[in-house]
Design a protein around this motif. Sequence first.
Motif, PDB file in Angstrom:
ATOM      1  N   ARG A 238      21.516 -13.936   1.988  1.00  0.00           N
ATOM      2  CA  ARG A 238      20.950 -12.627   2.342  1.00  0.00           C
ATOM      3  C   ARG A 238      20.638 -12.629   3.829  1.00  0.00           C
ATOM      4  O   ARG A 238      20.013 -13.561   4.350  1.00  0.00           O
ATOM      5  N   THR A 239      21.064 -11.578   4.511  1.00  0.00           N
ATOM      6  CA  THR A 239      20.798 -11.423   5.945  1.00  0.00           C
ATOM      7  C   THR A 239      20.055 -10.115   6.159  1.00  0.00           C
ATOM      8  O   THR A 239      20.504  -9.051   5.717  1.00  0.00           O
ATOM      9  N   ARG A 240      18.922 -10.195   6.824  1.00  0.00           N
ATOM     10  CA  ARG A 240      18.122  -9.011   7.151  1.00  0.00           C
ATOM     11  C   ARG A 240      18.111  -8.876   8.674  1.00  0.00           C
ATOM     12  O   ARG A 240      17.647  -9.777   9.377  1.00  0.00           O
ATOM     13  N   THR A 241      18.625  -7.760   9.168  1.00  0.00           N
ATOM     14  CA  THR A 241      18.780  -7.552  10.606  1.00  0.00           C
ATOM     15  C   THR A 241      17.970  -6.349  11.056  1.00  0.00           C
ATOM     16  O   THR A 241      18.054  -5.274  10.457  1.00  0.00           O
ATOM     17  N   HIS A 242      17.191  -6.531  12.117  1.00  0.00           N
ATOM     18  CA  HIS A 242      16.485  -5.428  12.773  1.00  0.00           C
ATOM     19  C   HIS A 242      17.151  -5.166  14.115  1.00  0.00           C
ATOM     20  O   HIS A 242      17.226  -6.063  14.960  1.00  0.00           O
ATOM     21  N   ASP A 243      17.644  -3.958  14.300  1.00  0.00           N
ATOM     22  CA  ASP A 243      18.201  -3.536  15.582  1.00  0.00           C
ATOM     23  C   ASP A 243      17.275  -2.471  16.166  1.00  0.00           C
ATOM     24  O   ASP A 243      17.098  -1.393  15.575  1.00  0.00           O
ATOM     25  N   LEU A 244      16.702  -2.780  17.324  1.00  0.00           N
ATOM     26  CA  LEU A 244      15.741  -1.888  17.954  1.00  0.00           C
ATOM     27  C   LEU A 244      16.273  -1.427  19.309  1.00  0.00           C
ATOM     28  O   LEU A 244      16.644  -2.262  20.147  1.00  0.00           O
ATOM     29  N   THR A 245      16.335  -0.124  19.510  1.00  0.00           N
ATOM     30  CA  THR A 245      16.766   0.445  20.780  1.00  0.00           C
ATOM     31  C   THR A 245      15.674   1.360  21.312  1.00  0.00           C
ATOM     32  O   THR A 245      15.217   2.268  20.609  1.00  0.00           O
ATOM     33  N   ILE A 246      15.244   1.107  22.544  1.00  0.00           N
ATOM     34  CA  ILE A 246      14.186   1.893  23.185  1.00  0.00           C
ATOM     35  C   ILE A 246      14.706   2.397  24.522  1.00  0.00           C
ATOM     36  O   ILE A 246      15.163   1.598  25.351  1.00  0.00           O
ATOM     37  N   THR A 247      14.646   3.694  24.736  1.00  0.00           N
ATOM     38  CA  THR A 247      15.080   4.292  25.994  1.00  0.00           C
ATOM     39  C   THR A 247      13.922   5.077  26.599  1.00  0.00           C
ATOM     40  O   THR A 247      13.370   5.978  25.962  1.00  0.00           O
TER      41      THR A 247
END
Length: 276
Positions: A238-247
């Motif tokens: 199981r892979t849990r990925t958080h992708d966070l983009t802040i502009t």
Amino acid sequence: MRKYFTAVLLIGLFPLGSCGTSIPDMQDIGQSRGDGVLSEIELVQLIRCELHVGVTKAIEQYGTKSKAKFPNPVDWLATWQAKVSLKVTVDDKSSFSPGVSYTEPMKNAVSHYNVTYGQNFSLSAGLQASSQTTRVETVAYTVPFKDFSDVTLPPGGDCRNQIENKVVLSDLKIDDFILAKAQMAAQPDVVSNKPGSPYSAFNDQLSFIVTYSGNITPVWNLMRITANADSPLYYATRTRTHDLTITLGAPDDSEAVAVHNAELIGQAVASALRNR
């Protein structure tokens, strides 16, 4: 012998058909559904807190009221906002690989020199089957920096002290990112000498991935049959990925919106390549 191989095939297809293709839960292993939601809430709280700390420190150190005078003070930062996109991806993979080897002893062979050679017949068979399910949830929101004027900073500027359950353990370093960009904008001859920010947008992109995996390999050694001697019978990850983009950018600035959307597209392409 044929009945044995048929049983192996049926056993191999059962776990894939019954549970291998189920939609994964969003929480981590060992967490309840409520704890999973709480983790996401605390992550959003941490993002907002670090934005607050970063903007406040940047204006204090590089604004007009700072002890050191800068040619381009960053007081305009208080009028900006942050567009935040948080994508959480949970990917479950499983494989089932039963295998058997059958050995049938045969009558010994004798050479012309009366040398005896052992003989046997062997047959190997196996099944490889796998499944993969992916679940993606995305939340996007805007944080106006003007809302920070009535909010008190956490003690020592440490946002992790503000998270009650301490589920989020990592410092996202968003405040460091804002301080670095504010220092760059406060310097002379950075891009232009127009009033306000010399830049249209600042963008920060983070990814953190947690992976769990395990396997089970029972082995049977019988008189003529050996089962699962060479590979795991069942494997799951199981892979849990958080992708966070802040502009960061001025409200209604079309260039800042374009930068944010471009980063989201690039993030989606990178995620697709990562999961191939």
